[in-house]
Design an enzyme around this catalytic site. Structure first.
Site, short mmCIF file in Angstrom:
data_model
loop_
_atom_site.label_atom_id
_atom_site.label_comp_id
_atom_site.label_asym_id
_atom_site.label_seq_id
_atom_site.Cartn_x
_atom_site.Cartn_y
_atom_site.Cartn_z
N CYS A 42 48.82 -37.11 -19.99
CA CYS A 42 49.27 -37.23 -18.61
C CYS A 42 50.75 -37.61 -18.63
O CYS A 42 51.23 -38.26 -19.56
CB CYS A 42 48.46 -38.31 -17.91
SG CYS A 42 49.02 -38.71 -16.26
N SER A 74 52.13 -39.85 -17.07
CA SER A 74 52.29 -41.32 -17.09
C SER A 74 52.42 -41.84 -18.52
O SER A 74 53.13 -42.81 -18.78
CB SER A 74 51.12 -42.01 -16.39
OG SER A 74 51.01 -41.52 -15.07
N HIS A 79 55.85 -41.41 -19.35
CA HIS A 79 56.69 -42.45 -18.72
C HIS A 79 56.77 -43.69 -19.62
O HIS A 79 57.82 -44.29 -19.75
CB HIS A 79 56.13 -42.85 -17.36
CG HIS A 79 56.33 -41.84 -16.27
ND1 HIS A 79 57.54 -41.21 -16.06
CD2 HIS A 79 55.50 -41.34 -15.33
CE1 HIS A 79 57.42 -40.38 -15.03
NE2 HIS A 79 56.19 -40.43 -14.58
N HIS A 131 45.12 -42.73 -21.14
CA HIS A 131 44.34 -43.39 -20.09
C HIS A 131 43.43 -42.41 -19.36
O HIS A 131 42.78 -42.77 -18.40
CB HIS A 131 45.28 -44.08 -19.09
CG HIS A 131 46.19 -43.10 -18.42
ND1 HIS A 131 47.37 -42.67 -19.00
CD2 HIS A 131 46.08 -42.44 -17.26
CE1 HIS A 131 47.94 -41.79 -18.21
NE2 HIS A 131 47.17 -41.61 -17.15
N CYS A 178 41.96 -39.24 -14.67
CA CYS A 178 43.26 -39.49 -14.02
C CYS A 178 43.68 -38.31 -13.15
O CYS A 178 43.56 -38.37 -11.93
CB CYS A 178 44.36 -39.82 -15.03
SG CYS A 178 45.95 -40.06 -14.20
N1 APR Z 1 61.49 -29.88 -8.33
C1 APR Z 1 60.25 -29.33 -8.40
N2 APR Z 1 59.41 -29.52 -9.45
C2 APR Z 1 59.86 -30.26 -10.47
C3 APR Z 1 61.15 -30.85 -10.48
C4 APR Z 1 61.99 -30.63 -9.34
N3 APR Z 1 63.22 -31.15 -9.24
N4 APR Z 1 61.28 -31.55 -11.63
C5 APR Z 1 60.13 -31.40 -12.31
N5 APR Z 1 59.28 -30.61 -11.62
C6 APR Z 1 57.90 -30.23 -11.98
C7 APR Z 1 57.71 -29.87 -13.45
O1 APR Z 1 58.10 -28.54 -13.71
C8 APR Z 1 56.21 -30.07 -13.63
O2 APR Z 1 55.46 -28.89 -13.37
O3 APR Z 1 57.02 -31.35 -11.80
C9 APR Z 1 55.86 -31.14 -12.58
C10 APR Z 1 55.38 -32.44 -13.18
O4 APR Z 1 54.17 -32.17 -13.81
P1 APR Z 1 53.68 -32.82 -15.19
O5 APR Z 1 54.82 -33.02 -16.09
O6 APR Z 1 52.49 -32.03 -15.64
O7 APR Z 1 53.22 -34.28 -14.73
P2 APR Z 1 51.81 -34.76 -14.10
O8 APR Z 1 50.93 -35.24 -15.20
O9 APR Z 1 51.34 -33.76 -13.13
O10 APR Z 1 52.29 -36.06 -13.34
C11 APR Z 1 53.18 -35.98 -12.22
O11 APR Z 1 52.34 -37.94 -11.15
O12 APR Z 1 50.78 -39.54 -11.75
C12 APR Z 1 52.12 -39.19 -11.73
O13 APR Z 1 52.97 -40.31 -13.71
C13 APR Z 1 52.69 -39.07 -13.13
O14 APR Z 1 54.93 -39.19 -12.29
C14 APR Z 1 53.95 -38.31 -12.81
C15 APR Z 1 53.50 -37.36 -11.72
ZN ZN Z 2 47.56 -40.30 -15.68
#
Ligand code: APR
Ligand code: ZN
Length: 372
Positions: free
Chosen positions: A40, A42, A45, A61, A168
C-alpha cells in the site's frame, strides 16, 4: 521461532530481508502465519519518512493469514482460523466503537505511537535488538504477533490473497464512497488519484449508482483501470484542465463528491475547487506530516461545501468487511482485477518501485503459493 521479514532500517532506503526471532504471543495476543500482504502507498509513506515510525520496524498493514497460536486469555480465535489484519485494532466498547466507527477508537494508539505491544516490548528481535511493529500489524513477515482486537475472522471460501486487499485499500476506498461520502444513485463523483485505493473509490461510487464518475490520474494505464472499475470519464490533468472537464460534464456546477486519493496539498485544493456548492470534498490520501492547505472561510461559508477526512473508509469494520466479502462472492466487487502482480518477499522492493512507476494497481506478496 524464526521468520523472514522485510525490515525498514532507515528512511529512504530499500527494505532489507532479515531473519528475525518471533516471540510467542503474550496475553491477549495472536501469532499469525501470514499468507498474503498487499503493498500500500502508506507503507511507502513510512519508507520515505512522510510518516514517522520507530525503526528498525516491519511494515505491512494490508494482509491475511492463518492463526498459528494464541496467547493466554484469547477466546475469539483458535489455531487454523483464517484471519484478516485490521490496522486500527479496536476495543469494541468505547464511545467510537459503539457509534459504529471503530477506526476512531483510541485503543491501539499506544501500538502506533511506540511500535511496541501494549506491555512495552516487541515480539520481533534480531541479535537481541528490538525490531518494532508498524500499525500493530507488520505483515511483511512470514509470522507476526498482533493483539486479538486487530484481527477479524475470514470466511474459509475467499482466497487469502484477495481477502488481504480488504484489510486496507478496498475498505478504505469503497468505504470512502459508501460510508464517508454517502454517494447516492444518480450522484456525480470525481476521484483524483486512481491507484490501489482510488480504483476502490471508483468501484464504491459505481456500486452506489453514481451516474457520472470522473477518474483523474497522470498515468494512462491507471485511467484504463479506472474505466474498468466503473469510471464513466477519465482525465489526465497533465493533458487537460481538470476543472474545465469537470465543469463541462456538470453543467458548470462541479461534482457532488470529489475524492482526493493521493495525499498532496495541491490535489486536495483541486478536489475542493471541483466540488459543487453544497457538495463534499473527501480527503482519503495521507499527506506527509506537517502539510497544510489554505482554506478561504468566506468561500466555504458561501458555497456551503463540506470538507471531510476519512480513515479506513469510515467503515464499521466488523459489520462492513464481511459485507464487502459477500459482495465479492456475489460477483459485485472486483478484487481479482486489483492484483497486477504477485511477489515473493525477496522481490518486495521491486513492488514498491513498480508502485512509484505507476505500473501496478496492487502488488501482493504471497508467502506460500500452495495455500492460495
Ligand atoms: N494528479 C493525479 N494523479 C496523481 C498525481 C497528480 N498530481 N500524482 C500522483 N497521482 C496518482 C498516481 O499516478 C497513482 O495512480 O495517484 C495514484 C496513487 O496511487 P498509489 O500509489 O497506488 O497509492 P494508493 O495505495 O492508492 O494510496 C493513495 O491513499 O491511503 C492513502 O496512504 C495512501 O496517500 C496514499 C493514498
Ligand atoms: Zn494501506
Amino acid at each position: 521461532m524464526r521468520a523472514r521479514a522485510a525490515v525498514l532500517t532507515e528512511v529512504r532506503k530499500p527494505l532489507e530481508i532479515w531473519e528475525v526471532d518471533v516471540d510467542p504471543p503474550k496475553h491477549g495476543e495472536v501469532l499469525v502465519r501470514v499468507v498474503a500482504a498487499g503493498l500500500c502507498h502508506s507503507d511507502l509513506h513510512y519508507m520515505q519518512g512522510d510518516l514517522e515510525a520507530v525503526l528498525p520496524a516491519v511494515p505491512g498493514h494490508e494482509g491475511a493469514g492463518v492463526v498459528e497460536a494464541v496467547g493466554p486469555g484469547v477466546t475469539r480465535f483458535q489455531p487454523g482460523d483464517p484471519v484478516l489484519f485490521v490496522f486500527r485494532a479496536f476495543c469494541g466498547h468505547c464511545f467510537y466503537c459503539l457509534e459504529g466507527r471503530p477506526a476512531l477508537c483510541d485503543f491501539s494508539n499506544p501500538l502506533r505511537r511506540t511500535g511496541r505491544m501494549f506491555d512495552g516490548t516487541t515480539r520481533f528481535h534480531r541479535d537481541g535488538q528490538d525490531v518494532h511493529h508498524i500499525l500493530g500489524v507488520s505483515c511483511f513477515a512470514e509470522y507476526t504477533v498482533v493483539p486479538e482486537q486487530g484481527l477479524l475472522k475470514l470466511p474459509s471460501d475467499v482466497p487469502l490473497d484477495r481477502a488481504a486487499l480488504v484489510g486496507c485499500g478496498v475498505t478504505t476506498g469503497v468505504g470512502a464512497a459508501l460510508f464517508a461520502a454517502g454517494v447516492e444513485v444518480g450522484d456525480t463523483v470525481l476521484v483524483i488519484g486512481c491507484g490501489g485505493v482510488g480504483l476502490n473509490v471508483i468501484q464504491g461510487a459505481a456500486l452506489a449508482g453514481a451516474r457520472l464518475i470522473i477518474g483523474a490520474d497522470v498515468v494512462a494505464q491507471k485511467l484504463e483501470w479506472a474505466r474498468q472499475f466503473g469510471a464513466t470519464h477519465t482525465v489526465n490533468p497533465r493533458e487537460q484542465d481538470l476543472l474545465e472537464v469537470v465543469r463541462s460534464l456538470t453543467q458548470g456546477r462541479g461534482v457532488d463528491h470529489a475524492f482526493e486519493v493521493i495525499g498532496r496539498a495541491d490535489t486536495i485544493q483541486q478536489a475542493y475547487a471541483a466540488t459543487r456548492k453544497g457538495g463534499t470534498t473527501v480527503v482519503v490520501g495521507l499527506a506527509p506530516m506537517g502539510t497544510t492547505i489554505p482554506l478561504d472561510p468566506l468561500d466555504l461559508l458561501r458555497s456551503e461545501k463540506t470538507i471531510k477526512g476519512t480513515v479506513y473508509g469510515t467503515a464499521n469494520l466488523p459489520r462492513d468487511i464481511p459485507r464487502l466479502l459477500d459482495l465479492y462472492r456475489a460477483g459485485r466487487l472486483k478484487l481479482d482485477e486489483l492484483i497486477s502482480r504477485r511477489l515473493r518477499l525477496e522481490e518486495i522492493n521491486e513492488g514498491f518501485e513498480a508502485m512509484l512507476a505507476g505500473s501496478v494497481a496492487r502488488s501482493v506478496v504471497v508467502f506460500d503459493a500452495s495455500s492460495d
